[in-house]
Each structure stands twice: as structure tokens, then as C-alpha cells.
Scaffold this motif. Structure first.
Motif, PDB file in Angstrom:
ATOM      1  N   LYS A   1      78.024 155.255 122.417  1.00  9.31           N
ATOM      2  CA  LYS A   1      79.191 156.143 122.518  1.00  9.31           C
ATOM      3  C   LYS A   1      79.196 156.882 123.856  1.00  9.31           C
ATOM      4  N   LYS A   2      78.029 157.374 124.261  1.00  6.26           N
ATOM      5  CA  LYS A   2      77.918 158.128 125.510  1.00  6.26           C
ATOM      6  C   LYS A   2      78.363 157.293 126.707  1.00  6.26           C
ATOM      7  N   PHE A   3      77.979 156.009 126.711  1.00  5.74           N
ATOM      8  CA  PHE A   3      78.276 155.152 127.860  1.00  5.74           C
ATOM      9  C   PHE A   3      79.463 154.217 127.608  1.00  5.74           C
ATOM     10  N   LYS A   4      80.186 154.494 126.514  1.00 10.58           N
ATOM     11  CA  LYS A   4      81.412 153.749 126.189  1.00 10.58           C
ATOM     12  C   LYS A   4      81.159 152.239 126.116  1.00 10.58           C
ATOM     13  N   MET A   5      80.025 151.881 125.512  1.00 10.41           N
ATOM     14  CA  MET A   5      79.700 150.470 125.307  1.00 10.41           C
ATOM     15  C   MET A   5      80.102 150.081 123.885  1.00 10.41           C
ATOM     16  N   GLU A   6      80.740 148.927 123.749  1.00  9.23           N
ATOM     17  CA  GLU A   6      81.082 148.412 122.423  1.00  9.23           C
ATOM     18  C   GLU A   6      80.081 147.317 122.068  1.00  9.23           C
ATOM     19  N   LEU A   7      79.339 147.521 120.979  1.00  7.58           N
ATOM     20  CA  LEU A   7      78.260 146.610 120.615  1.00  7.58           C
ATOM     21  C   LEU A   7      78.702 145.615 119.551  1.00  7.58           C
ATOM     22  N   PHE A   8      78.208 144.386 119.702  1.00  7.40           N
ATOM     23  CA  PHE A   8      78.390 143.348 118.697  1.00  7.40           C
ATOM     24  C   PHE A   8      76.990 142.851 118.334  1.00  7.40           C
TER      25      PHE A   8
ATOM     26  N   LEU B   1      75.953 152.920 108.876  1.00  8.51           N
ATOM     27  CA  LEU B   1      77.364 152.546 109.036  1.00  8.51           C
ATOM     28  C   LEU B   1      77.583 151.458 110.090  1.00  8.51           C
ATOM     29  N   LEU B   2      76.525 151.121 110.824  1.00  7.34           N
ATOM     30  CA  LEU B   2      76.653 150.106 111.875  1.00  7.34           C
ATOM     31  C   LEU B   2      76.724 148.714 111.249  1.00  7.34           C
ATOM     32  N   LYS B   3      77.762 147.956 111.586  1.00 10.67           N
ATOM     33  CA  LYS B   3      77.928 146.599 111.065  1.00 10.67           C
ATOM     34  C   LYS B   3      77.162 145.611 111.944  1.00 10.67           C
ATOM     35  N   VAL B   4      76.334 144.812 111.308  1.00  9.73           N
ATOM     36  CA  VAL B   4      75.475 143.873 112.022  1.00  9.73           C
ATOM     37  C   VAL B   4      75.639 142.475 111.431  1.00  9.73           C
ATOM     38  N   ILE B   5      75.700 141.472 112.280  1.00 11.33           N
ATOM     39  CA  ILE B   5      75.688 140.089 111.795  1.00 11.33           C
ATOM     40  C   ILE B   5      74.249 139.744 111.422  1.00 11.33           C
ATOM     41  N   ASP B   6      74.045 139.452 110.157  1.00 13.17           N
ATOM     42  CA  ASP B   6      72.704 139.256 109.595  1.00 13.17           C
ATOM     43  C   ASP B   6      72.369 137.759 109.527  1.00 13.17           C
ATOM     44  N   LEU B   7      71.558 137.307 110.489  1.00 13.67           N
ATOM     45  CA  LEU B   7      71.085 135.916 110.460  1.00 13.67           C
ATOM     46  C   LEU B   7      69.766 135.802 109.709  1.00 13.67           C
TER      47      LEU B   7
ATOM     48  N   ASN C   1      90.056 139.126 123.992  1.00  8.06           N
ATOM     49  CA  ASN C   1      90.525 140.506 123.770  1.00  8.06           C
ATOM     50  C   ASN C   1      90.972 140.769 122.335  1.00  8.06           C
ATOM     51  N   SER C   2      90.442 139.969 121.410  1.00  9.15           N
ATOM     52  CA  SER C   2      90.672 140.251 119.983  1.00  9.15           C
ATOM     53  C   SER C   2      89.309 140.198 119.297  1.00  9.15           C
ATOM     54  N   PRO C   3      88.446 141.182 119.601  1.00 13.82           N
ATOM     55  CA  PRO C   3      87.068 141.161 119.121  1.00 13.82           C
ATOM     56  C   PRO C   3      86.961 140.943 117.613  1.00 13.82           C
ATOM     57  N   ILE C   4      85.988 140.146 117.267  1.00 11.34           N
ATOM     58  CA  ILE C   4      85.736 139.788 115.875  1.00 11.34           C
ATOM     59  C   ILE C   4      85.306 141.020 115.076  1.00 11.34           C
ATOM     60  N   ASP C   5      85.702 141.057 113.811  1.00  9.36           N
ATOM     61  CA  ASP C   5      85.214 142.104 112.906  1.00  9.36           C
ATOM     62  C   ASP C   5      83.860 141.628 112.377  1.00  9.36           C
ATOM     63  N   VAL C   6      82.804 142.263 112.857  1.00  9.70           N
ATOM     64  CA  VAL C   6      81.443 141.846 112.503  1.00  9.70           C
ATOM     65  C   VAL C   6      81.256 141.796 110.990  1.00  9.70           C
ATOM     66  N   ALA C   7      81.868 142.734 110.283  1.00 12.44           N
ATOM     67  CA  ALA C   7      81.708 142.811 108.827  1.00 12.44           C
ATOM     68  C   ALA C   7      82.292 141.591 108.122  1.00 12.44           C
ATOM     69  N   LEU C   8      83.266 140.930 108.777  1.00  9.04           N
ATOM     70  CA  LEU C   8      83.925 139.786 108.149  1.00  9.04           C
ATOM     71  C   LEU C   8      83.367 138.439 108.617  1.00  9.04           C
ATOM     72  N   PHE C   9      82.409 138.476 109.524  1.00  8.61           N
ATOM     73  CA  PHE C   9      81.846 137.230 110.052  1.00  8.61           C
ATOM     74  C   PHE C   9      81.033 136.525 108.966  1.00  8.61           C
ATOM     75  N   ASP C  10      81.418 135.287 108.654  1.00 10.57           N
ATOM     76  CA  ASP C  10      80.772 134.536 107.570  1.00 10.57           C
ATOM     77  C   ASP C  10      79.644 133.663 108.120  1.00 10.57           C
TER      78      ASP C  10
END
Length: 513
Positions: free
Chosen positions: A252-259, A277-283, A481-490
Motif C-alpha cells: 500500500k505504501k509503495f502503491k504496488m498491486e500484488l498477484f 484478507l489477502l487473496k492468494v493463488i494456492d498451488l 489491463n483487466s487483472p484477474i480476480d485471484v479469488a476466482l482463479f481455478d
């Protein structure tokens, strides 16, 4: 003859102090040795004379005599210590020695030459890279498919926290083929002594990747990442959760968007505890990774038996901490090779499963050690489970081995402060305390990655491909420019696609055979 058994060099006086330094290894044919030396030796000293002699069996001798320096580079042919995919019948493995006299060299010149030799010998050559690429056929196939789809990763940034393994080199090189810029790849290497750790690091660094070897994610590392990639969209591929957690604190401080993409169960637990609350793709819990548990256990047991090859293990007591996906396989395999295996597990459900599988089960390692002295202790829980409290219950000689690298951290911290310490080459660390010998195999790191590559690259190819495919799918969405919703990644959809392609490749292989 000098103390190294080498013949004195003609241009060095018998009274001179000779320095002999091994600077690396070289693999290739005799012709390639000549080309290597020819390409390597560059001198501004116009009077210098260079002669190469390979008339003696198993030895190539290169003498350089000039005003600036007089020295010899010797390449001694040795039994091949590299895996077979690096060599053919026409190739040999050489130890490369630099030999010089302190009285007849310019120190600046010789140091520059040493650095040049080390650098040249550490980086994989083109032929080796081609052979390394062939270790991951499924990954190569996917890369070609994505190239046909015109996928371009030019604008994405990826931070990787992983082991410096050949398969990870292939993963990064595949991303390069799809347009990832090396300056946008930041690789924080885990602190394992994998077989080709220095060569993989050198190759990536030479090609523009920022590589840092670090046991911990330090503030310096996160600050460097934030300075490089402030206000960027960043894909984080992590093994252990520490990288994701560290960047989540400052995003947040450095305005980075994490995936974030996490590959281990321990990492998933860590992230959920610190950033629920952080959404993570769980491999880590994907079907492909779960199916790798057996391969990870097999490679670990093979490495244990190899490191302790001179120790009797059959009929000795062995304690396995954790009866999860890998712990269950470890217990079964260790029992198969003749050890008397007991289990400790915090989960009642898994304790009952272990009992059903015929093991003596305890709720903690301390209870197990109090009940029976164990020769071999194997950590598979992914959590800190053993500390100074358990030392009292150890036998006179104990061997600690970890698959997760977390179980014994508390014990190691205690022993480092209170025990006599010796480092054992190729084995790990020996601690002596209260009349007890405690051997920390692989220095407390994952045993299957100690001077080894862990699971073979072809066996691990499906999971390497899953990591690659996940990065690509996330990267594709970020680039559009349409970033994926990590929570919905199957993840399981990706697994099914990979398994389907793998099956097709396997069928094609059978037809070709």
C-alpha cells in the motif's frame, strides 16, 4: 614436484613460491577445451607467448609467458561428476587449475584473470542450456503453444522466491521467450546448497536478472524491490510465504498491486495467519502438487541413505514429525528400508490415520523421545516442533533431517548459542552438548536439496508447468489491463489441462518408440 604433485613449470624458478588454485570445472571435448582457452585468454601484453599442449593423457597444459605475467592454466581430466545429460562419449570433465609464482605476476592482472576464469566456468554454455531445456519437455511444449498464441509478457514484473534448481532456470528462460524482460525479474534464492546453485545464479545474473541469495527476506530486499517496482503490478511466485508476506506489508505504501502465487502448505498457513484478507493463488493444495508428495519423499529418503551411507539404519528407531501429505510417505518409505518408525502429529484426525497405518503415535516429539531413544528424527510438519526442551530426551548420537526446513529452527538457535559446533563437509553440522552428539544433516535445510537437485526435473515437470501456466495466465490478464480476480482463479482447471497435455505427449512418445 611441488606439494600438489604437479610438475614444476619451466619458467618458474625452483625457489619461487608457487600458488595453485582450483578455479572451477569444465566439461567438453578436446576441441572445445582448445576453443575455451583460445576465447578466454586475452592479453594486452604483445610479447606474451601462449602454448597449448595436450600430448599427455588426461591433461591439457596452457602456458602464458609475457612481461605482465607468467602463469599456467592446467585442465586435469577427472571422472565425470556431472549428470549424464551434460556429457556425451566424446566429452570429458576437467578440473581447472591456475598456477603462478608470486614473483612473476602482476597481482592486478592475475586477480582479473581469476575472476574471468571463475565467471566463464560458472555460466552454462549454449550446449548445456539446450540439454537443460530438454529436462522439462512439458514446459517446453507449453512455451511453444503460448508463443503461437502471441502471448507477450513485456510489461509484467515477477518476483520469485525459490530454490536455484535447473527446473527453475527453465521456468525463467521460458518466461523470457514470451517477452519477460530480465530487468523485470527479481529472484530471491532460498539458502539451500543445491547441486548447481552457483551456476544457475551466475547464468541468470549474466542475463540481467537480479539474483539475491538469502536465508531470510530482509528489509534491504523488500526496500530494493519497492524502489525498483513502485506503482507496478507484481506477480509474486513464492515458496514458503515469506516473500508474499513481506511485500504485502509495504504494498500500500509503495502503491504496488500484488498477484500472489504460493507453492507450499507452510506458506499458505503463514499468509492466512498474517494477512487473512489477502487473496492468494494456492498451488500447494493442487492435485498436481499433492501427487508430488511421493516424489519429494522418495528423493529425501534416497538422499538420507546416501549422506548416511556409512551408518547402520536398519532396526534403528526413527521418529517422523508430522503425518501430512509428505510425512505419510516419508514414514512409509523409512519403514520399508528397515527403520522402526514412530509418529508425532498435532492433528487428532491424522494421528488416527497413522495408527490405522500401523505406526506407534504420539501427540508431540517430546513424548516420543521420552518414551524411546531415537537415532533418526525427520521433520515434515512445516512448523517449529523441536527446541531445547527435547535435548534432555535424546540419545548419545542423534541425526536430525528435515524435509520442510522449519521443524528444527528453534533447536538450531539453541544449539548455536550453547553447543560445541563443527561443520562436516557434504553432511551438515555436528553439535556436542551434555555428552550428546547431534548431527544436523544438510545444515537444517531440506535434505533432498542438499548437494542435489531434489525430485528429478522430468518427474517435477508437471508442477513446474503448473507454476509457469499460472504465471502466464495471471500475466496475460495484467498485460490486458483487466487483472484477474485471484479469488476466482481455478487452479484445478489448469491442472486438468496440464495433465491432458502430458497424457498426449506420453502417448506420442510411445508411438515414436
Amino acid at each position: 614436484m611441488n606439494k600438489c604433485g604437479l610438475q614444476q613449470i619451466d619458467f618458474i624458478n625452483s625457489t619461487d613460491q608457487i600458488q595453485v588454485e582450483k578455479v572451477g570445472c569444465f566439461t567438453g571435448s578436446v576441441e572445445e577445451v582448445h576453443e575455451f582457452i583460445k576465447d578466454l585468454i586475452r592479453t594486452d601484453d604483445r610479447s606474451a607467448k601462449i602454448s597449448v599442449d595436450n600430448s599427455r593423457e588426461r591433461l591439457v597444459n596452457c602456458n602464458i609467458v609475457g612481461n605482465e605475467a607468467c602463469f599456467t592454466i592446467k585442465l586435469f581430466q577427472t571422472p565425470n561428476s556431472l549428470p549424464t545429460f551434460f556429457t556425451s562419449s566424446s566429452e570429458c570433465h576437467y578440473d581447472v587449475l591456475l598456477i603462478y609464482s608470486d614473483n612473476q605476476v602482476n597481482p592486478i592482472y592475475i586477480n582479473a584473470l581469476k575472476n574471468q576464469l571463475v565467471k566463464a566456468l560458472n555460466v552454462f554454455n549454449k550446449k548445456e542450456i539446450k540439454q537443460i531445456n530438454a529436462l522439462n519437455p512439458l514446459l517446453s511444449h507449453l512455451t511453444k503453444q503460448y508463443l503461437l498464441d502471441n502471448i507477450c509478457l513485456e510489461d509484467i514484473v515477477i518476483v520469485i522466491r525459490e530454490h536455484l534448481l535447473l527446473e527453475k532456470l527453465n521456468l525463467v528462460l521460458s518466461l523470457f521467450k514470451l517477452g519477460l524482460k530480465p530487468k523485470n525479474c527479481f529472484f530471491v534464492a532460498k539458502d539451500d546448497k543445491t547441486l548447481f546453485v552457483n551456476r544457475v545464479a551466475s547464468y541468470l545474473s549474466e542475463h540481467g536478472v537480479r539474483v539475491i541469495k538469502s536465508q531470510k527476506i530482509t528489509q534491504d530486499i523488500t526496500e530494493e524491490i519497492s524502489q525498483r517496482y513502485s506503482k507496478k503490478k507484481i506477480i509474486v511466485l513464492d515458496d514458503g510465504g515469506d516473500m508474499i508476506a513481506s511485500l504485502a506489508r509495504i504494498a500500500k505504501k509503495f502503491k504496488m498491486e500484488l498477484f500472489p502465487i504460493e507453492t507450499t502448505s507452510k506458506g499458505i498457513s503463514l499468509i492466512q495467519s498474517k494477512f487473512p484478507l489477502l487473496k492468494v493463488i494456492d498451488l500447494a493444495n493442487s492435485s498436481i502438487k499433492v501427487n508430488q508428495s511421493r516424489n519429494i519423499a522418495i528423493s529425501s529418503v534416497i538422499r538420507i541413505r546416501d549422506i548416511l551411507r556409512h551408518k547402520k539404519l536398519s532396526d534403528e528407531y526413527c521418529h517422523v514429525i508430522g503425518y501430512g501429505k509428505i510425512g505419510r510417505w516419508m514414514a512409509s518409505l523409512l519403514r520399508e528400508i528397515g527403520l522402526k518408525v514412530t509418529i508425532s502429529e498435532v492433528s487428532e484426525k491424522l494421528r488416527n490415520k497413522a495408527k490405522d497405518d500401523g505406526f506407534t503415535v504420539f501427540s508431540s516429539a517430546k513424548d516420543a523421545f521420552a518414551h524411546q531413544r531415537h537415532k533418526l528424527i525427520v521433520g515434515c510438519s512445516g512448523a517449529r516442533t523441536v527446541s531445547e526442551r527435547e535435548v534432555l530426551y535424546l540419545g548419545n548420537e542423534s541425526y536430525f533431517v528435515t524435509v520442510s526446513s522449519q521443524d528444527f529452527k528453534g533447536l538450531i538457535e539453541y544449539l548455536n548459542k550453547n553447543a560445541k559446533f563443527d561443520s562436516l563437509e557434504g553432511i551438515g553440522d555436528l553439535y556436542q552438548i551434555s555428552g550428546k552428539k547431534i548431527f544436523m544433516i544438510a545444515h537444517g535445510h531440506a535434505v533432498n536439496l542438499h548437494l542435489s537437485e531434489g525430485v528429478s526435473e522430468p518427474e517435477y515437470d508437471d508442477f513446474t508447468s503448473l507454476m509457469f501456466k499460472t504465471v502466464i495466465e495471471v500475466g496475460r490478464s495484467v498485460s490486458s489491463n483487466s487483472p484477474i480476480d485471484v479469488a476466482l482463479f481455478d487452479v484445478e482447471d489448469q491442472c486438468k489441462l496440464i495433465q491432458s497435455i502430458q497424457k498426449e505427449l506420453s502417448e506420442e512418445e510411445k508411438i515414436d518408440a
